[in-house]
Write an enzyme that holds these catalytic residues in place. Structure first.
Site, PDB file in Angstrom:
ATOM      1  N   THR A   1      -0.127   0.629   6.595  1.00  0.00           N
ATOM      2  CA  THR A   1       0.171  -0.438   5.633  1.00  0.00           C
ATOM      3  C   THR A   1       0.420  -1.719   6.406  1.00  0.00           C
ATOM      4  O   THR A   1       1.106  -1.703   7.428  1.00  0.00           O
ATOM      5  CB  THR A   1       1.399  -0.103   4.763  1.00  0.00           C
ATOM      6  OG1 THR A   1       1.752  -1.279   4.003  1.00  0.00           O
ATOM      7  CG2 THR A   1       2.600   0.334   5.569  1.00  0.00           C
TER       8      THR A   1
ATOM      9  N   THR B   1       0.811  -1.211   0.000  1.00  0.00           N
ATOM     10  CA  THR B   1       0.000   0.000   0.000  1.00  0.00           C
ATOM     11  C   THR B   1       0.847   1.264   0.000  1.00  0.00           C
ATOM     12  O   THR B   1       1.943   1.264   0.544  1.00  0.00           O
ATOM     13  CB  THR B   1      -0.852  -0.034   1.278  1.00  0.00           C
ATOM     14  OG1 THR B   1      -1.766  -1.106   1.132  1.00  0.00           O
ATOM     15  CG2 THR B   1      -1.583   1.231   1.546  1.00  0.00           C
TER      16      THR B   1
ATOM     17  N   GLY C   1      -4.315  -6.062   6.276  1.00  0.00           N
ATOM     18  CA  GLY C   1      -5.501  -5.234   6.435  1.00  0.00           C
ATOM     19  C   GLY C   1      -6.519  -5.750   7.433  1.00  0.00           C
ATOM     20  O   GLY C   1      -7.129  -4.976   8.172  1.00  0.00           O
TER      21      GLY C   1
HETATM   22  N1  ASP Z   1      -3.256  -2.881   4.066  1.00  0.00           N
HETATM   23  C1  ASP Z   1      -3.404  -3.316   2.707  1.00  0.00           C
HETATM   24  C2  ASP Z   1      -4.569  -4.227   2.588  1.00  0.00           C
HETATM   25  O1  ASP Z   1      -4.783  -5.018   3.472  1.00  0.00           O
HETATM   26  C3  ASP Z   1      -2.224  -4.038   2.200  1.00  0.00           C
HETATM   27  C4  ASP Z   1      -0.943  -3.317   2.320  1.00  0.00           C
HETATM   28  O2  ASP Z   1      -0.739  -2.495   3.197  1.00  0.00           O
HETATM   29  O3  ASP Z   1      -0.095  -3.599   1.496  1.00  0.00           O
HETATM   30  O4  ASP Z   1      -5.236  -4.193   1.581  1.00  0.00           O
END
Ligand code: ASP
Length: 326
Positions: A241, A190, A244
């Site tokens: 990030t 993210t 999730g």
């Molecule tokens: N937090 C993001 C998700 O779960 C993934 C990420 O941070 O790369 O979609």
């Protein structure tokens, strides 16, 4: 009148260090991209641009950069499609906008901002979000625009190998890994930005392709206000990030602000508690990730429980700082 020194911080995802951690060329590419984005946003803030303008510009540039998992270069779902999520929040009045599960909006953060400015709703998903973006004149693209061969290979490794870890794979896999300093298969990719502008206002924005090999229809924390994104002028602006599902269960971004507001914690205390204690306590290693945050006084926190997080920041006119590993 005292002028506030503006602050910008960005992230391009947290993750583990790959076998290729020493590839200096790869690292340089990431540093250069982060540096250019911090610098562009810093200029905007120094010219008096708003925190919302700054975080949207930073995230848009991160979306356009194929190195990061958002916009062009987004990861694939299990079905080899893309589903993108994004959110933005304005700390002045807690206005927020988000979109989830879209596959045709070129710059998802612009659509999130349009939802915020429209004001009728906070979160639009799927076809309805795309129809809204079209009405607003935002650029739509064929879903293949988001695909890169590196991401496709990454999906095939993760999906087909399943139980095989990166370290046990062959030379082809090692070669692919050598292109990035963080292990791309285990990196949470993210992107996000937080800013304090010269008027003392805060904003946060986050955008993502989600997790590689995710089930179609899965929505992560990034577009959920309070989970992956939050901003409140009384406390802080936060962009997360990581895994999730755990950030959603912890209401992670909001928890940082709540700890400051109700428990009187500093930004550093609040973000350390969430990242180092709350998330791992829910899911151990499954709670891995990090966040970036800035408070109303311009304190910064870039905090992660993984081995690295692509990140950069600048305060006032100081030279931008970028980093990947601890
Ligand atoms: N937090 C993001 C998700 O779960 C993934 C990420 O941070 O790369 O979609």
């Amino acid at each position: 009148m005292t002028t506030i020194s503006p602050v910008i911080a960005i992230h391009g995802g947290a993750g583990t260090i790959s076998a290729a951690a020493l590839s200096q060329d790869a690292a340089r590419g990431y540093h250069e991209a982060l540096h250019a984005i911090v610098q562009a946003t810093q200029k905007l803030l120094l010219r008096g641009g708003t925190a919302v303008d700054a975080v949207c510009l930073a995230v848009e540039m991160l979306e356009d950069c194929p190195l990061f998992n958002a916009g062009h270069g987004a990861v694939f779902t299990h079905d080899e499609t893309h589903e993108l999520d994004a959110a933005v929040m304005d700390g002045i009045d807690l206005r927020a906008g988000a979109i989830a599960g879209v596959s045709r909006i070129r710059r998802p953060v612009r659509a999130a901002r349009a939802v915020m400015e429209d004001g009728a709703h906070v979160l639009l998903a799927g076809a309805g979000a795309e129809a809204f973006a079209r009405e607003r004149g935002l650029q739509l693209v064929d879903p293949s625009y988001f695909s890169t061969e590196a991401r496709r290979a990454q999906l095939h490794r993760v999906r087909d190998a399943g139980r095989v870890t990166l370290d046990h794979d062959g030379a082809a896999l090692a070669a692919a890994a050598a292109e990035a300093p963080l292990d791309e298969d285990r990196k949470m990719g993210t992107v996000g930005a937080v800013a304090l502008d010269v008027r003392g206002h805060l904003a946060a924005a986050t955008s993502t392709g989600g997790m590689t090999n995710k089930r179609v229809g899965r929505i992560g924390d990034s577009p959920l206000i309070g989970a992956g994104t939050y901003a409140d002028d009384r406390t802080a602006a936060v962009s997360c990030t990581g895994s999730g599902e755990i950030f959603i269960r912890a209401a992670a971004a909001y928890d940082v602000c709540a700890r400051m507001r109700y428990a009187g914690q500093s930004l550093a205390q609040a973000s350390e508690a969430v990242v180092m204690q709350t998330l791992p306590a829910i899911a151990g290693e499954g709670g891995s990730g990090g966040l970036i945050a800035v408070d109303r006084e311009g304190h910064l926190s870039l905090c992660f429980n993984t081995e690295g997080m692509y990140r950069g920041h600048a305060r006032g006119a100081e030279a931008p700082f970028t980093a990947i590993h601890r």
